[in-house]
Design a protein around this motif. Structure first.
Motif, PDB file in Angstrom:
ATOM      1  N   ARG A 170      26.969  31.354  33.947  1.00 60.08           N
ATOM      2  CA  ARG A 170      26.611  32.601  34.621  1.00 60.08           C
ATOM      3  C   ARG A 170      26.598  32.363  36.137  1.00 60.08           C
ATOM      4  NH1 ARG A 170      24.347  37.047  32.330  1.00 60.08           N
ATOM      5  NH2 ARG A 170      24.032  35.953  30.378  1.00 60.08           N
ATOM      6  N   GLY A 171      27.266  33.225  36.860  1.00 58.44           N
ATOM      7  CA  GLY A 171      27.286  33.105  38.318  1.00 58.44           C
ATOM      8  C   GLY A 171      28.356  32.171  38.869  1.00 58.44           C
ATOM      9  N   GLU A 172      29.094  31.547  37.976  1.00 58.30           N
ATOM     10  CA  GLU A 172      30.132  30.602  38.419  1.00 58.30           C
ATOM     11  C   GLU A 172      31.330  31.349  39.024  1.00 58.30           C
ATOM     12  OE1 GLU A 172      30.968  27.576  35.417  1.00 58.30           O
ATOM     13  OE2 GLU A 172      33.075  27.612  35.974  1.00 58.30           O
ATOM     14  N   PHE A 173      31.988  30.694  39.958  1.00 57.81           N
ATOM     15  CA  PHE A 173      33.263  31.188  40.496  1.00 57.81           C
ATOM     16  C   PHE A 173      34.326  30.210  40.027  1.00 57.81           C
ATOM     17  CE2 PHE A 173      35.732  31.821  44.798  1.00 57.81           C
ATOM     18  CZ  PHE A 173      36.841  32.263  44.078  1.00 57.81           C
ATOM     19  N   LEU A 174      35.187  30.685  39.138  1.00 59.08           N
ATOM     20  CA  LEU A 174      36.212  29.840  38.523  1.00 59.08           C
ATOM     21  C   LEU A 174      37.587  30.338  38.936  1.00 59.08           C
ATOM     22  CD1 LEU A 174      37.054  27.767  36.170  1.00 59.08           C
ATOM     23  CD2 LEU A 174      37.131  29.795  34.712  1.00 59.08           C
ATOM     24  N   SER A 175      38.442  29.422  39.336  1.00 59.69           N
ATOM     25  CA  SER A 175      39.821  29.839  39.600  1.00 59.69           C
ATOM     26  C   SER A 175      40.746  29.253  38.541  1.00 59.69           C
ATOM     27  CB  SER A 175      40.266  29.428  41.006  1.00 59.69           C
ATOM     28  OG  SER A 175      40.288  28.032  41.128  1.00 59.69           O
ATOM     29  N   ILE A 176      41.796  30.018  38.237  1.00 52.92           N
ATOM     30  CA  ILE A 176      42.768  29.583  37.230  1.00 52.92           C
ATOM     31  C   ILE A 176      44.143  29.534  37.872  1.00 52.92           C
ATOM     32  CG2 ILE A 176      43.831  30.111  34.996  1.00 52.92           C
ATOM     33  CD1 ILE A 176      41.329  31.706  34.269  1.00 52.92           C
ATOM     34  N   MET A 177      44.766  28.362  37.789  1.00 46.41           N
ATOM     35  CA  MET A 177      46.119  28.214  38.315  1.00 46.41           C
ATOM     36  C   MET A 177      47.069  27.867  37.166  1.00 46.41           C
ATOM     37  SD  MET A 177      45.870  26.334  41.980  1.00 46.41           S
ATOM     38  CE  MET A 177      47.353  27.111  42.604  1.00 46.41           C
ATOM     39  N   GLY A 178      48.340  27.796  37.472  1.00 50.18           N
ATOM     40  CA  GLY A 178      49.319  27.439  36.449  1.00 50.18           C
ATOM     41  C   GLY A 178      50.625  28.151  36.724  1.00 50.18           C
ATOM     42  N   THR A 179      51.721  27.555  36.273  1.00 49.94           N
ATOM     43  CA  THR A 179      53.028  28.141  36.551  1.00 49.94           C
ATOM     44  C   THR A 179      53.189  29.467  35.815  1.00 49.94           C
ATOM     45  OG1 THR A 179      53.866  26.822  34.740  1.00 49.94           O
ATOM     46  CG2 THR A 179      54.304  25.982  36.945  1.00 49.94           C
ATOM     47  N   ARG A 217      48.387  35.722  53.606  1.00 56.60           N
ATOM     48  CA  ARG A 217      47.516  34.612  53.235  1.00 56.60           C
ATOM     49  C   ARG A 217      46.145  34.691  53.891  1.00 56.60           C
ATOM     50  NH1 ARG A 217      48.503  28.391  53.129  1.00 56.60           N
ATOM     51  NH2 ARG A 217      47.864  28.047  50.975  1.00 56.60           N
ATOM     52  N   ARG A 218      46.155  35.052  55.173  1.00 57.46           N
ATOM     53  CA  ARG A 218      44.889  35.101  55.917  1.00 57.46           C
ATOM     54  C   ARG A 218      43.972  36.183  55.378  1.00 57.46           C
ATOM     55  NH1 ARG A 218      44.183  34.524  62.313  1.00 57.46           N
ATOM     56  NH2 ARG A 218      43.128  36.501  62.170  1.00 57.46           N
ATOM     57  N   THR A 219      44.567  37.371  55.167  1.00 53.75           N
ATOM     58  CA  THR A 219      43.767  38.474  54.627  1.00 53.75           C
ATOM     59  C   THR A 219      43.306  38.135  53.212  1.00 53.75           C
ATOM     60  OG1 THR A 219      45.167  39.946  55.900  1.00 53.75           O
ATOM     61  CG2 THR A 219      43.700  40.979  54.327  1.00 53.75           C
ATOM     62  N   GLY A 220      44.204  37.506  52.464  1.00 56.72           N
ATOM     63  CA  GLY A 220      43.864  37.115  51.092  1.00 56.72           C
ATOM     64  C   GLY A 220      42.651  36.212  51.053  1.00 56.72           C
ATOM     65  N   THR A 221      42.641  35.244  51.921  1.00 62.58           N
ATOM     66  CA  THR A 221      41.509  34.321  51.978  1.00 62.58           C
ATOM     67  C   THR A 221      40.237  35.074  52.363  1.00 62.58           C
ATOM     68  OG1 THR A 221      43.092  32.723  52.816  1.00 62.58           O
ATOM     69  CG2 THR A 221      40.796  32.091  52.927  1.00 62.58           C
ATOM     70  N   ALA A 222      40.386  35.984  53.336  1.00 63.54           N
ATOM     71  CA  ALA A 222      39.223  36.741  53.794  1.00 63.54           C
ATOM     72  C   ALA A 222      38.656  37.627  52.684  1.00 63.54           C
ATOM     73  CB  ALA A 222      39.624  37.603  54.996  1.00 63.54           C
ATOM     74  N   VAL A 223      39.544  38.288  51.954  1.00 62.25           N
ATOM     75  CA  VAL A 223      39.103  39.168  50.874  1.00 62.25           C
ATOM     76  C   VAL A 223      38.413  38.355  49.777  1.00 62.25           C
ATOM     77  CG1 VAL A 223      39.966  40.582  48.967  1.00 62.25           C
ATOM     78  CG2 VAL A 223      40.708  41.059  51.294  1.00 62.25           C
ATOM     79  N   LEU A 224      39.009  37.221  49.472  1.00 57.95           N
ATOM     80  CA  LEU A 224      38.394  36.372  48.448  1.00 57.95           C
ATOM     81  C   LEU A 224      37.022  35.885  48.875  1.00 57.95           C
ATOM     82  CD1 LEU A 224      38.696  34.719  45.790  1.00 57.95           C
ATOM     83  CD2 LEU A 224      40.433  36.396  46.279  1.00 57.95           C
ATOM     84  N   VAL A 245      42.588  34.462  38.925  1.00 54.57           N
ATOM     85  CA  VAL A 245      43.888  33.813  38.719  1.00 54.57           C
ATOM     86  C   VAL A 245      44.627  33.840  40.043  1.00 54.57           C
ATOM     87  CG1 VAL A 245      46.184  34.104  37.686  1.00 54.57           C
ATOM     88  CG2 VAL A 245      44.133  34.386  36.277  1.00 54.57           C
ATOM     89  N   THR A 246      45.166  32.713  40.454  1.00 52.17           N
ATOM     90  CA  THR A 246      45.901  32.688  41.720  1.00 52.17           C
ATOM     91  C   THR A 246      46.999  31.631  41.702  1.00 52.17           C
ATOM     92  OG1 THR A 246      45.692  32.449  44.121  1.00 52.17           O
ATOM     93  CG2 THR A 246      44.215  31.104  42.799  1.00 52.17           C
ATOM     94  N   HIS A 247      48.023  31.904  42.518  1.00 50.25           N
ATOM     95  CA  HIS A 247      49.081  30.898  42.699  1.00 50.25           C
ATOM     96  C   HIS A 247      48.837  30.120  43.989  1.00 50.25           C
ATOM     97  CE1 HIS A 247      51.838  31.798  39.443  1.00 50.25           C
ATOM     98  NE2 HIS A 247      51.591  33.078  39.643  1.00 50.25           N
ATOM     99  N   ASP A 248      47.834  30.543  44.734  1.00 50.24           N
ATOM    100  CA  ASP A 248      47.590  29.966  46.051  1.00 50.24           C
ATOM    101  C   ASP A 248      46.501  28.895  45.963  1.00 50.24           C
ATOM    102  OD1 ASP A 248      46.767  29.417  48.648  1.00 50.24           O
ATOM    103  OD2 ASP A 248      47.099  31.480  49.331  1.00 50.24           O
ATOM    104  N   GLU A 249      46.889  27.681  46.237  1.00 49.33           N
ATOM    105  CA  GLU A 249      45.947  26.572  46.070  1.00 49.33           C
ATOM    106  C   GLU A 249      44.743  26.681  47.001  1.00 49.33           C
ATOM    107  OE1 GLU A 249      46.176  21.778  45.404  1.00 49.33           O
ATOM    108  OE2 GLU A 249      47.994  22.983  45.544  1.00 49.33           O
ATOM    109  N   LYS A 250      44.996  27.244  48.171  1.00 46.36           N
ATOM    110  CA  LYS A 250      43.897  27.383  49.134  1.00 46.36           C
ATOM    111  C   LYS A 250      42.822  28.329  48.568  1.00 46.36           C
ATOM    112  CE  LYS A 250      43.121  28.349  53.975  1.00 46.36           C
ATOM    113  NZ  LYS A 250      43.615  29.218  55.044  1.00 46.36           N
TER     114      LYS A 250
END
Ligand SMILES: Nc1ncnc2c1ncn2[C@@H]1O[C@H](COP(=O)(O)OP(=O)(O)OP(=O)(O)O)[C@@H](O)[C@H]1O
Ligand SMILES: [Mg+2]
Length: 243
Positions: free
Chosen positions: A34-43, A176-183, A200-205
């Motif tokens: 609960r409360g975790e922020f998880l990112s999912i990557m993958g081709t 990319r910059r806006t994306g990071t800011a929104v996230l 889910v993201t393709h952006d490692e940053k």
């Protein structure tokens, strides 16, 4: 201890039609706090969207067990899953996020209306301000840029405070910059509201902004890493300006 809000056990998803057979998820087991922020990557084609759809009750697994916030999704009828979804899950898709025939504000308030929830006007305005869409509230969605529409969808998911927010490439249409800011906004708001955030993201940053990052390959989790430092690499001021 917050406990696990999401539990997946040995989840397999097979898409079958006629002659074709595709195993999109292969015995995936996952627990999310609960409360975790998880990112999912993958081709592309590795099963990320399939996984999100199953987590959010938009789709059902072929085999395995899925529980979200104490509800076993695999036991629910389609109708019960719809009711569950409305209350528990905020979805942010890459495209087609908003209803085109109603204003931005009406789009924002729609889930609240469906749930018969009251919301303070100041709260809507505060969030709209933070996501830089306040002056767009009375416009129709198609008069907004792609990035602005995306932020409306994010505001909508945050506003009615579902325990879980699932976002499929929410920054796909942003630079990319806006994306990071929104996230960063999403992360901060969901933290403030105690929501579990899965992106889910393709952006490692972007992926590295999360508390934890998993990587899918051919329907299996091949990497599962916890991060220590979070987003500290991005300065708050830069982020504010780029929105
Ligand atoms: N409804 C469906 N019917 C048949 N096959 C499907 C269906 N949905 C997904 N698949 C297949 O399952 C696999 C996983 O798809 P999925 O959409 O989960 O990938 P993804 O990781 O989200 O990819 P991307 O990064 O391109 O969005 C793919 O091979 C896809 O073709
Ligand atoms: Mg996908």
């Amino acid at each position: 201890m917050n406990g696990n809000i999401i539990i997946l056990r040995e989840v397999t998803k097979i898409f079958e039609s006629g002659e074709s057979y595709l195993k999109a998820l292969n015995r995936v087991s996952l627990e999310v706090c609960r409360g975790e922020f998880l990112s999912i990557m993958g081709t592309s084609g590795s099963g990320k969207t399939t996984l999100l759809n199953i987590l959010g009750g938009l789709d059902t697994p072929t085999e395995g067990y899925v529980a979200v916030d104490g509800t076993c999704l695999t036991d629910l009828s389609e109708e019960e899953r719809t009711v569950f979804r409305r209350k528990e899950i905020g979805f942010v898709f890459q495209k087609y996020n908003l209803l085109p025939s109603i204003t931005v504000l009406e789009n924002l308030l729609l889930p609240l209306k469906l749930l018969d929830m009251e919301i303070q006007r100041e709260e809507v305005e505060m969030l709209a301000e933070k996501l830089r869409i306040r002056e767009k509230l009375y416009q129709m969605p198609d008069t907004l840029s792609g990035g602005q529409q995306q932020r409306v969808a994010i505001a909508r998911a945050l506003l009615y405070r579902p325990p879980v927010i699932l976002a499929d490439e929410p920054t796909g249409s942003l630079d990319r910059r806006t994306g990071t800011a929104v996230l960063e906004q999403m992360r901060d708001m969901s933290r403030q509201y105690g929501q579990t955030l899965i992106v889910v993201t393709h952006d490692e940053k972007i992926a590295k902004m999360a508390d934890r990052m998993i990587c899918l390959e051919d329907g299996e989790v091949v990497k599962d890493e916890w991060r220590q430092e979070g987003i500290s690499a991005v300065g708050g001021e830069t982020v504010e300006k780029s929105l």
